[in-house]
Design a protein around this motif. Sequence first.
Motif, short mmCIF file in Angstrom:
data_model
loop_
_atom_site.label_atom_id
_atom_site.label_comp_id
_atom_site.label_asym_id
_atom_site.label_seq_id
_atom_site.Cartn_x
_atom_site.Cartn_y
_atom_site.Cartn_z
N LEU B 497 64.99 -42.91 48.62
CA LEU B 497 64.94 -42.22 47.32
C LEU B 497 64.56 -40.83 47.42
CD1 LEU B 497 63.68 -45.31 45.12
CD2 LEU B 497 65.98 -44.96 45.85
N TYR B 498 63.62 -40.42 47.96
CA TYR B 498 63.21 -39.22 48.21
C TYR B 498 63.97 -38.49 49.22
CZ TYR B 498 59.52 -39.46 44.55
OH TYR B 498 58.89 -39.61 43.40
N GLY B 499 65.10 -39.00 49.78
CA GLY B 499 65.75 -38.25 50.83
C GLY B 499 65.43 -38.33 52.09
N GLU B 500 64.56 -39.16 52.34
CA GLU B 500 64.13 -39.54 53.88
C GLU B 500 65.34 -40.30 54.65
OE1 GLU B 500 62.99 -41.06 51.20
OE2 GLU B 500 60.51 -40.74 50.89
N VAL B 501 65.46 -39.94 55.86
CA VAL B 501 66.63 -40.33 56.51
C VAL B 501 65.95 -41.29 57.57
CG1 VAL B 501 68.16 -39.66 58.59
CG2 VAL B 501 67.67 -37.87 56.89
N MET B 502 66.51 -42.30 57.17
CA MET B 502 66.31 -43.65 58.36
C MET B 502 67.58 -44.39 58.80
SD MET B 502 64.56 -47.19 57.15
CE MET B 502 62.69 -46.86 57.41
N GLU B 605 70.32 -19.35 50.94
CA GLU B 605 69.66 -19.59 49.80
C GLU B 605 70.16 -20.46 48.90
OE1 GLU B 605 67.24 -16.62 48.46
OE2 GLU B 605 67.15 -16.82 50.80
N ALA B 606 71.73 -20.96 49.15
CA ALA B 606 72.39 -22.00 48.20
C ALA B 606 72.06 -23.13 49.13
CB ALA B 606 73.83 -21.65 48.18
N ALA B 607 71.18 -23.79 48.78
CA ALA B 607 70.73 -25.09 49.53
C ALA B 607 70.04 -26.04 48.55
CB ALA B 607 69.62 -24.63 50.48
N ILE B 608 70.27 -27.27 48.84
CA ILE B 608 69.89 -28.43 48.35
C ILE B 608 69.26 -29.19 49.16
CG2 ILE B 608 70.34 -30.56 46.89
CD1 ILE B 608 73.11 -29.11 46.06
N PRO B 609 67.87 -29.27 49.17
CA PRO B 609 67.23 -30.38 50.04
C PRO B 609 67.63 -31.74 49.91
CG PRO B 609 65.83 -29.84 48.40
CD PRO B 609 67.06 -29.09 48.29
N PHE B 610 67.67 -32.73 51.04
CA PHE B 610 68.23 -34.03 50.87
C PHE B 610 67.51 -34.66 49.69
CE2 PHE B 610 69.31 -34.79 55.73
CZ PHE B 610 70.38 -33.85 55.71
N ILE B 611 66.29 -34.23 49.45
CA ILE B 611 65.59 -35.07 48.20
C ILE B 611 66.67 -34.93 46.92
CG2 ILE B 611 64.22 -33.14 47.65
CD1 ILE B 611 62.12 -35.04 46.50
#
Lengths: 180, 824
Positions: B497-502, B605-611
């Motif tokens: 849910l918070y973008g953690e990779v598993m 600069e144009a970035a969306i974190p996995f979260i």
Amino acid sequence: MANAPGPVQDIEFTLNGDPVSRTASSRQLLVHFLRDDLGLRGPKIGCDTGHCGACTVNYNGKVIKSCMTLAVQADGAEIETVESLAGESGELDDLQESFRENHALQCGYCTSGVLMSSKFLLERNPKPTAEEIREGIQGNICRCTGYVNIVKAISAAAHGDKGLDLIERMNREHSQEVRG
Amino acid sequence: MTAPTTEKVATTPWTGQSLPRKEDERLLKAQGSFVDDEGMYRQGYAEFVRSPYAHARIVSIDVSAAEALAGVITTLIGDEVKAMTEPLFQFAPKEDGSQMNEYLLGVDIVRYQGEAVALVMAETREIARDAADLIEVEYEPLPVLLDGVAAAEPDSYVLHDSLGDNIAWKGLFDWGDIEWALEEADHVVKIDKLHFHRYSSTPIECNAILVNWDPGTDMIRVVSNNQFPMFGALVIGPSMGVGVDQFDFVSQDIGGGFGIKINSYTHIGVLALLSRKAGRPVKWTETRTEHHQSGGHGNERTFLDIEVPVMADGTMLGYKMRAFDDAGAYLHYEPLGAVIWSQVVPGPYKLKHVQVDYTETLTNKCPAVPNRGYSRMQHIWFLERVIDLVAQELELDPVEVRKLNYIQPEDYPYTTPNGCVYDSGDLPTALDMVLEMIDYEGAKQLKEERAGSGKRIGIGIGTTLDSGTNNFGQSRILNPELPFSGNGEACTALLDLYGEVMLKLGTNPQGQGHETTGSQVAADILGMSPENIRVWAGFDKSHSAYIGFSGTYASQFAVTGINAIIGAVEKLKAEIIEVAAHAFGAEQDQVELVDGEARIIGNPEAAIPFIGIANMVFANNSTLPHEMAERVSLTCRHVYVPKFELPDVEKKYGNLTLTYSSQTHAAVVEVDEETGKVQILDYAVVDDCGKRINPMVVDGQVHGATGLGIGAALREAFEYDEDGQLLNSNFLFYHAATATDVPNIKTDHIESPSPFSGTGAKGMGEGGGAPLHTISSAIQDALGPGKAIVSDSHNPPERVWRLLNWDGPADERGVSVASKGTTS
């Protein structure tokens, strides 16, 4: 509470620096007491006959096989298990770190015992040769590593080298041993 | 700050690096979780009652005294099991349908020492043991059959009446034209008998099972160290009359497996029945003696009447022989070994004409089960004995004969006489390297110097293959009706849910480092550090991805497991990019993944974190088109399936394995003439497993397989006395190699990438048993020509002493040569 049926005995001892006061069954093995009654995971059971070394703990300054010792023999003793090695905030000690860096464990089942024997060895002989290391851990059977990286990890922890220096030093030692 | 470019961010691949393992910290601190570290509320403890006889009729079992003991919960005996279950599935019944009837617990007749006949469950381990002693079993001893060759004789005592004889499986393998080759050859080397001995890699953690048949849900939760639980489920489910959906198999850390831990499924089944009867969870931890008596042994094989056609220059045309494999009393995974050896029919050599009359028999011994190097190492040991004896008898150089007969680098992909395709390799280079590592010339000089000193020097070579990623279609060679083929593995890659990779794998490793190597390949795809990728430790059927082949066995993770991970992570990457592209209002090919972010290429600069990606999908989904929100799950399952065809079962022809790693070993040994003791002076290995995902882990596998092989070659054997009593039922009598038995093992490698595995990697964990080949070879070299031959794979001092002191006539050496123009 003692798990085994039969007579029981009150025992007091020091475990990894902390006092323990319990009742143990007279017939209970120390390894079962440590695992089943005290909930430790470090001492493992691999052979029931004192050969494999997975249950190795330090007892009054010497390593013993806790499957060959009765729990009641712990009375008055100072016992250290692998749980005593890591630092207070959980950081690996130098020997554990050397095992990690040198891939000295695979399944990890013998590792607790090997660490306890290695630590004991290094206390008596801080700069052992590879041959002395092999003799020092002879009571611990490992089926995954062929002992190669265990010997390397202990040697590296003792001599404080790593990488190519470590390999070259160990190769020198080896060639001195093999063809005299 | 640098100006934006359209170049993707270049990073050093994580794959190929010797990263320390993710698994290690918990294992070093005793924070791993092995079965005996686990518990369940209200669990009881089980103890088996086992037969002291190798063969006996069960006259009666009386559990009343045990049940009367305070603290005993319940008991279970074979007759009860028989009443509520069906016999276990057999791979290859005879054509008339006859087969053995094996139940989850011994019924009526016990057929090996240590066979379980009853179970007791109590409040504590100790009470369970006391109670087991109170169970009275009356036996009527029966004749004991221990010889795997004699067992095939028509007048032999039959162990399983329903089978009709002691033949587990029998077949003729015939490729090329061996009779022509024997006719054509300049020499025919004949060897009377070779014998590969019975031993096991004896994992230090014995089998352990904690099972709860939940009375409320009817679910069976099995915490165990079984290394191939899906196979177990397929066998015991029908026997127990339960669906595989009822089983939840769980394992985290497993204390070694080596194939042996495939075997625990019958005990899983019967302990589940015990749990159901008690209405409570039950834990069982096997003792070392139980493990040695009944946990499973590696296959023992006898090779008879060997004939090898050889041309004058040393070119070997093939071989002919009869093989008898001793499966023990029951078929656990067997008779698969009766075809698995044929993955390596010519070994590393260009042998074209082969005939093998193969018989797998039943004896009053512990069942044979896969053991590291399973079935192929027995065969390659045979071939390596053959090539050394050919060299010795024809006075050829063992190095040159190998090089002459090796499959050459330019021959790959090389099709063997039975249709297997060897993918890649460079055996001559590996041999040159390994000989240099032991200073071959120096060793030969040392041999001369020590001659006559009472300490003989022997130099041994062993080339082996480790075939990985089985085509399970080969099982149809045993039984064309079997519904098995291909292979594969599964993986789920997800963002939480918070973008953690598993990652969740279908494998259940026993120390092979899958958490580490899996995160390395995933990290390269996702453009992030392996540190930030969590790989679920172990396996849990309730949420891990799996297929019927899932497990950790048979040298295949580097292909099946890694490709499943790659497939799942690629799917996850595509979904992340699709969501990111939507958010950016950009095309998908303009998006890259770097450091846990989706970015427009060249514009950090144009970035969306996995979260942010996870948020849009899991908790903010009205920002997405409805169709995308329902389709994109960020939970991506992939099943890797190698491309295999069904073999031709009549001709026993087809590609049986995807990859072939090789290992070339060399040893210098010193043989003490007075005692027969063999000491290894120098030992080296060159490994070729194609692309190495984590070289440190690969070297660790090489060391481990080598250590086990050296132990087996010199120290370890399971031996029975004439009554079928195992003589090595603990580590006092079973000499598992210690640190002073295994020398420093020098390793080097070459990389011949596999063209078939996708990544170029090959499975390599089993190792192919090369130390057995190499040490037999070295002892033979020390014995010298014209003397006794090394005909057994196990060479403890007393056997070597006998070989050194053998003084029989030349025609009883067990080897002879018939040459054209001469009479033999």
